[in-house]
Design a protein around this motif. Structure first.
Motif, PDB file in Angstrom:
ATOM      1  N   SER A  21      -2.131 -16.508   2.465  1.00 43.50           N
ATOM      2  CA  SER A  21      -3.289 -16.725   1.067  1.00 43.50           C
ATOM      3  C   SER A  21      -3.220 -18.255   1.377  1.00 43.50           C
ATOM      4  N   GLU A  44       3.481 -12.054   4.505  1.00 45.90           N
ATOM      5  CA  GLU A  44       2.467 -12.215   3.614  1.00 45.90           C
ATOM      6  C   GLU A  44       1.485 -11.013   5.328  1.00 45.90           C
ATOM      7  N   THR A  64      -0.553  -7.376   4.684  1.00 45.56           N
ATOM      8  CA  THR A  64      -1.986  -7.597   4.602  1.00 45.56           C
ATOM      9  C   THR A  64      -2.312  -6.655   5.736  1.00 45.56           C
TER      10      THR A  64
END
Length: 641
Positions: free
Chosen positions: A275, A353, A357
């Motif tokens: 991000s 993350e 993803t």
């Protein structure tokens, strides 16, 4: 021609054969409830020879007479005259019914041309090979290229997809597919002819002087004092001032040049892996490490490499405490340890993350920000899946909307990297999520005509000038919707389509033979497109491309550059993966046609009939396999020999 079916496709196909190709048709249907619908269809007990009827109202076949049968049994096929017919179409929705009827028909008439509707693609390929082999064995010694009998397996979804894709791109369904290339008949008004425009491949026709509708002649009255002139020469085109024209063009995407790579990429870019907040935090950590390294170099005697090494050791808390070091070194170690404490949660967050993803890499993508000029496709069922594949072959950016997460086209969209919005198209916010207000066109292809109409009307409120094509099942209702929307939104292009209406021309062309690629209506007349062998045809063999052109009859459009042994038997079929187009469209007028060449032509009905007659008369006779034994069944059920 014999047409067997239990739905609207059979009725539409029978009408196509009668009105476009002037054939006499036997329609085998489950009951007589369709009598009023088939009133304009000629249904008789005898089949006409291929394309022998002239381009005149007098060539219309006689009044209808149908055959009623609940299933295509051998008795029903014999009553329909399959043993005397030129071609048979089996259009039942059940694959097994079509399979059984095809095997029976091949046994009753080995030389019959078969067109079979199949949803199972692999089974259809095997069936096509099996029935063609049976036809060859029934006539030993016959060359496969000279054998008129052939088996063509089609799907209404596959045949309708090119026309629907062309509607989204060019706003028309008047298309012909040749060797994987989509060709469209672009109608130009008299005012447009005077402007600087793409001349296209050639001029197919000059329209009547009253044809001034920029959206085409669909739904309007095209009768006028001047009849359309098909296949005019250059002199006629130059002298036809004030008349519209029909120009042959290849279908190209005319929207924004954005995003085909953005929509089709398969990897995970770095900016999607982490991000923005995490990337900024990591950037701050790296900046702190560099600052501490520089400070250590300046305030101590360490060189830059050694200072960076000490800073990293302190950052990861693996260095010895600087108890006996200077105060400066101790302060730097404490500051570096403090930065290391901030790094630990960032590393954990980055790992989580990245894991999320990668898990979502195989999931459906969302429409990217700033997307515009794309096509919004509603529905990923049988039809929508085929259209999606065709649009991506043309490198057109697409955003799909589907309510069912387990729909047939979801795996294809995931594999192609096409964004998909899951939800009911009638709900507020779904079309907005698909970026409809910045779209180039909308294709409403769900299985519900009411849903398609509601989505179209709502899309008009979002973007009034949006190009729209919606799928409706009833032809009369589709015509009424088309005219109403065109009246209410004159500045927007609207098309209403039924799958049977779009699929029937491909089935009709297959029934006429594999050399027929399709037909395009020009006002009250029809232009046919065919692939012919030059050998044995005095109208082509030894002549130049310009010399082989006969105005008002036929015109050579393209040359098949593939070797005779590597040619595709059916140029109208879709490309197999890995195949490259072999047609050369930009032919020099002085090119001399050789006997081994195969050409694509545009012709009138009468012109094509003359070419086929000439080719048949010039062709050497095929060895007869032996004395025939023909079994026919009389009306009273007794066998006659």
């Amino acid at each position: 021609m014999v047409v067997c079916g239990d739905d609207a496709l059979a009725i539409r196909l029978a009408a196509e054969l009668r009105e476009v190709y002037r054939q006499r048709v036997v329609l085998v249907a489950p009951s007589g409830d369709h009598a009023e619908e088939t009133e304009p269809i000629a249904v008789v007990s005898r089949a006409a020879r291929l394309l022998r009827r002239p381009d005149s109202p007098g060539g219309t076949p006689p009044p209808p007479q149908d055959v009623t049968s609940s299933s295509p049994s051998e008795a029903a096929l014999l009553r329909a005259g399959v043993d005397r017919a030129a071609a048979l179409a089996l259009l039942y929705e059940d694959d097994e019914t079509n399979l059984r009827a095809a095997l029976a028909a091949r046994r009753l008439s080995p030389g019959l041309r078969l067109v079979v509707r199949m949803y199972n693609r692999k089974l259809g390929q095997h069936l096509e090979e099996l029935l063609d082999q049976a036809a060859l064995l029934a006539a030993p010694g016959t060359d496969r290229a000279l054998l008129d009998a052939s088996t063509t397996v089609l799907s209404d979804a596959d045949t309708a997809a090119p026309a629907l894709a062309a509607t989204a791109v060019a706003g028309t369904s008047k298309v012909v597919q040749a060797d994987g290339v989509l060709l469209r008949a672009a109608e130009r008004t008299p005012s447009e002819r005077g402007e600087a425009a793409d001349p296209g491949l050639c001029t197919l026709a000059l329209l009547s002087s009253t044809t001034t509708d920029p959206a085409g002649a669909e739904g309007s009255d095209t009768s006028g004092p001047q009849a359309p002139l098909l296949l005019p020469d250059d002199e006629a085109v130059a002298s036809a001032a004030g008349r519209g024209s029909v120009v042959l063009e290849t279908v190209r995407y005319a929207g924004h040049a954005l995003s085909s790579r953005r929509l089709a990429r398969r990897g995970v870019p770095l900016r999607d892996l982490f991000s923005a907040r995490l990337r900024w935090a990591l950037t701050g950590i790296v900046g702190c490490v560099l600052a501490l390294t520089l400070t250590t170099t300046l305030l101590t005697d360490a060189d830059p490499v050694h200072a960076a090494y000490l800073t990293l050791l302190d950052l990861f808390s693996i260095n010895d405490p600087a108890v006996e070091e200077s105060t400066t070194r101790q302060i730097l170690q404490l500051l570096t340890g403090l930065v290391g404490l901030a790094l630990l949660p960032l590393l954990v967050a980055g790992a989580l993350e990245a894991l999320g993803t990668f898990r979502a890499a195989g999931a459906l993508r969302r429409p990217p920000r700033g997307l515009s000029g794309h096509v919004v496709l509603l529905g990923l069922g049988k039809i929508g899946t085929r259209v999606l594949a065709r649009l991506r072959e043309l490198d057109i950016p697409v955003v799909c909307v589907e309510e069912d997460p387990d729909a047939r086209g979801i795996p294809l969209a995931r594999g192609l990297g096409v964004p998909v919005v899951l939800g009911d198209v009638t709900e507020e916010g779904i079309l907005e999520a698909a970026k409809t207000h910045r779209a180039h066109a909308l294709l409403a292809l769900t299985s519900s005509g009411t849903t398609n109409l509601e989505a179209t009307l709502y899309a008009r409120t979002v973007k009034p000038d949006l190009r729209v094509a919606l799928r409706l099942y009833d032809d009369d209702f589709a015509t009424a919707v088309h005219r109403t929307l065109r009246t209410a939104h004159p500045d927007a292009l609207t098309r209403s389509r039924s799958v049977t209406h779009l699929a029937a021309p491909a089935f009709a062309g297959a029934m006429m033979g594999r050399q027929i690629l399709g037909a395009i209506p020009v006002e009250r007349k029809v232009l046919l497109f065919a692939a012919l062998i030059v050998a044995g045809n005095p109208q082509f063999e030894g002549r130049t491309v310009a010399g082989a052109f006969r105005p008002g009859a036929w015109r050579v459009l393209a040359l098949d550059t593939a070797s005779p042994g590597a040619r595709r038997p059916d140029l109208a079929s879709s490309h197999q993966e890995g195949d490259e187009p072999q047609l050369l469209w930009d032919l020099h007028p002085g090119y001399v046609l050789r006997p081994e060449d195969r050409v694509v032509i545009a012709a009138t009905r009468r012109g094509l009939a003359e070419l086929l007659d000439t080719s048949t008369q010039s062709r050497p006779a095929t060895p007869w396999p032996g004395p025939p034994i023909v079994h026919r069944r009389a009306d009273d059920g007794n066998a006659a020999c």
